[in-house]
Scaffold this motif. Structure first.
Motif, short mmCIF file in Angstrom:
data_model
loop_
_atom_site.label_atom_id
_atom_site.label_comp_id
_atom_site.label_asym_id
_atom_site.label_seq_id
_atom_site.Cartn_x
_atom_site.Cartn_y
_atom_site.Cartn_z
N UNK A 1 -14.03 3.53 -1.56
CA UNK A 1 -12.59 3.78 -1.47
C UNK A 1 -12.23 3.97 0.00
N UNK A 2 -11.31 3.16 0.51
CA UNK A 2 -10.95 3.23 1.92
C UNK A 2 -10.06 4.44 2.21
N UNK A 3 -9.54 5.09 1.18
CA UNK A 3 -8.66 6.24 1.38
C UNK A 3 -9.44 7.55 1.42
N UNK B 1 -3.51 1.11 -16.98
CA UNK B 1 -4.83 1.11 -17.61
C UNK B 1 -5.58 -0.19 -17.41
N UNK B 2 -4.88 -1.25 -16.98
CA UNK B 2 -5.54 -2.53 -16.75
C UNK B 2 -6.12 -2.65 -15.34
N UNK B 3 -5.84 -1.66 -14.49
CA UNK B 3 -6.32 -1.68 -13.12
C UNK B 3 -7.53 -0.77 -12.97
N UNK B 4 -8.28 -0.99 -11.87
CA UNK B 4 -9.43 -0.14 -11.54
C UNK B 4 -9.03 0.74 -10.37
N UNK B 5 -9.18 2.05 -10.54
CA UNK B 5 -8.80 3.01 -9.50
C UNK B 5 -10.00 3.84 -9.08
N UNK B 6 -9.90 4.41 -7.88
CA UNK B 6 -10.93 5.34 -7.42
C UNK B 6 -10.97 6.55 -8.34
N UNK B 7 -12.13 6.91 -8.86
CA UNK B 7 -12.21 8.06 -9.76
C UNK B 7 -11.96 9.39 -9.05
N UNK C 1 -9.67 9.86 -5.94
CA UNK C 1 -8.29 10.05 -5.47
C UNK C 1 -7.29 9.14 -6.17
N UNK C 2 -7.77 8.28 -7.06
CA UNK C 2 -6.92 7.36 -7.84
C UNK C 2 -6.27 6.27 -6.99
N UNK C 3 -6.84 5.99 -5.82
CA UNK C 3 -6.36 4.89 -5.00
C UNK C 3 -6.79 3.56 -5.62
N UNK C 4 -5.97 2.55 -5.38
CA UNK C 4 -6.35 1.20 -5.83
C UNK C 4 -6.96 0.39 -4.70
N UNK C 5 -7.09 1.00 -3.51
CA UNK C 5 -7.64 0.30 -2.35
C UNK C 5 -9.15 0.47 -2.31
N UNK C 6 -9.84 -0.36 -3.04
CA UNK C 6 -11.30 -0.29 -3.13
C UNK C 6 -11.92 -1.52 -2.49
N UNK C 7 -12.98 -1.31 -1.73
CA UNK C 7 -13.76 -2.42 -1.19
C UNK C 7 -14.95 -2.66 -2.12
N UNK C 8 -15.07 -3.89 -2.59
CA UNK C 8 -16.13 -4.26 -3.53
C UNK C 8 -17.04 -5.29 -2.85
N UNK C 9 -18.32 -4.98 -2.71
CA UNK C 9 -19.20 -5.96 -2.06
C UNK C 9 -20.10 -6.65 -3.09
N UNK C 10 -20.86 -7.63 -2.62
CA UNK C 10 -21.68 -8.45 -3.51
C UNK C 10 -22.97 -7.76 -3.93
N UNK D 1 0.82 -1.22 0.00
CA UNK D 1 0.00 0.00 0.00
C UNK D 1 0.85 1.26 0.00
N UNK D 2 2.14 1.14 -0.37
CA UNK D 2 3.06 2.29 -0.31
C UNK D 2 2.57 3.43 -1.21
N UNK D 3 2.05 3.11 -2.37
CA UNK D 3 1.56 4.14 -3.29
C UNK D 3 0.45 4.95 -2.64
N UNK D 4 -0.54 4.28 -2.09
CA UNK D 4 -1.70 4.97 -1.51
C UNK D 4 -1.30 5.77 -0.26
N UNK D 5 -0.43 5.20 0.57
CA UNK D 5 -0.03 5.91 1.79
C UNK D 5 0.77 7.17 1.48
#
Length: 286
Positions: free
Chosen positions: A210-212, A187-193, A195-204, A130-134
């Motif tokens: 975005x946790x950030x 471009x192959x990843x999904x980011x928060x629109x 803050x551009x974080x990749x730490x997303x919680x996806x539920x069913x 999580x170094x990028x997001x922090x």
């Protein structure tokens, strides 16, 4: 134009140092350039005493925090370099992030939209964590506008300098000089629109968060494409968002003061409930 290189690494002439220096060299020679090593600063951990709240109150700790904040105020643009230490950024990034609580209610003094770029060297593939997001969180809490982020693999000093790295550094330097956003995402990843974080919680239930930055909305898959929509109009990193958080903490502080006696009653039953182990225990405490 004044540019400040903030390096969060104790290793002198390591990859973080050298990447920052390379970026400095690519910037216009007329700019004033300085570098600051976070590990050279005497910065203590936050005590969560909330003495710095509300507006106008300074942190009670007598250390180098104010020196750092003055350097931030004096600079126009920033380069931030933080190596990955076991799935996260080097310790001083988090340590200093916690202390930035003190600027929340005076956020307008810092939220100026000054521009920065970030470089994060890491040693082992897929161990960047999580170094990028922090590190991005650290920059945004300082009110900085992130123009570009580069994760660069290389553990041994100098190993980061490949042909691709030089192209990336040139793109980052150009973005910092021109104020134009450089490509910061895979471009192959999904980011928060937001803050551009990749730490997303996806539920069913087709909801994401975005946790950030706290953005949220619904997700869907259409034509084999994963799509997310931001439905949160409130931005956590805006001046208003940070000031709101500061006021919420001030309310908690006021509530604690009003209920101090009740809190002491709860704490009393845990006083000396167990023996605490410490290498610094004094004989008269035994």
């Amino acid at each position: 134009m004044k540019v400040l290189g903030i390096v969060s690494s104790p290793r002198k002439l390591g990859n973080s140092d050298m990447l920052t220096a390379e970026l400095m060299n690519l910037l216009p020679p007329s700019w004033e350039k300085k570098m600051l090593r976070l590990t050279d600063l005497d910065i203590g951990s936050c005590s969560a005493c909330y003495a710095c709240l509300p507006t106008g109150c300074d942190c009670r700790k007598q250390d180098d925090l104010n020196f750092f904040l003055q350097e931030v105020k004096a600079a126009d643009k920033f380069i931030i370099a933080a190596p990955v230490y076991f799935l996260g950024p080097q310790t001083h990034i988090k340590l200093l992030t916690d202390r930035l609580l003190c600027i929340l209610n005076d956020a307008k003094e810092y939220i100026k939209g000054k521009e920065c770029v970030i470089v994060i060297p890491y040693g082992v593939k897929n161990w960047d964590g999580y170094a990028r997001e922090a590190t991005m969180n650290f920059a945004r809490l300082l009110g900085l506008k992130i123009l570009g982020v580069r994760m660069i693999q290389g553990a041994i000093p100098g190993a980061v300098f490949t042909e691709q790295t030089q192209e990336d550094l040139l793109a980052l330097a150009q973005s910092l000089a021109s104020g134009l956003l450089a490509n910061t995402q895979d471009s192959n990843m999904v980011y928060c629109p937001s803050c551009h974080s990749s730490l997303l919680q996806i539920d069913k239930q087709n909801v994401w968060r975005c946790v950030i930055c706290g953005a949220y909305g619904h997700w869907s898959i259409q034509n084999n494409q994963f799509t997310i929509v931001n439905e949160n109009p409130h931005e956590r990193y805006t001046l208003e968002g940070l000031q709101e958080h500061g006021m919420l903490l001030t309310d908690i502080k006021d509530e604690f003061i009003q209920s101090r006696q009740a809190v002491k009653a709860v704490q009393k039953k845990y006083f000396k409930a167990y023996e605490w182990v410490s290498p610094h225990k004094k004989e008269n405490e035994e």
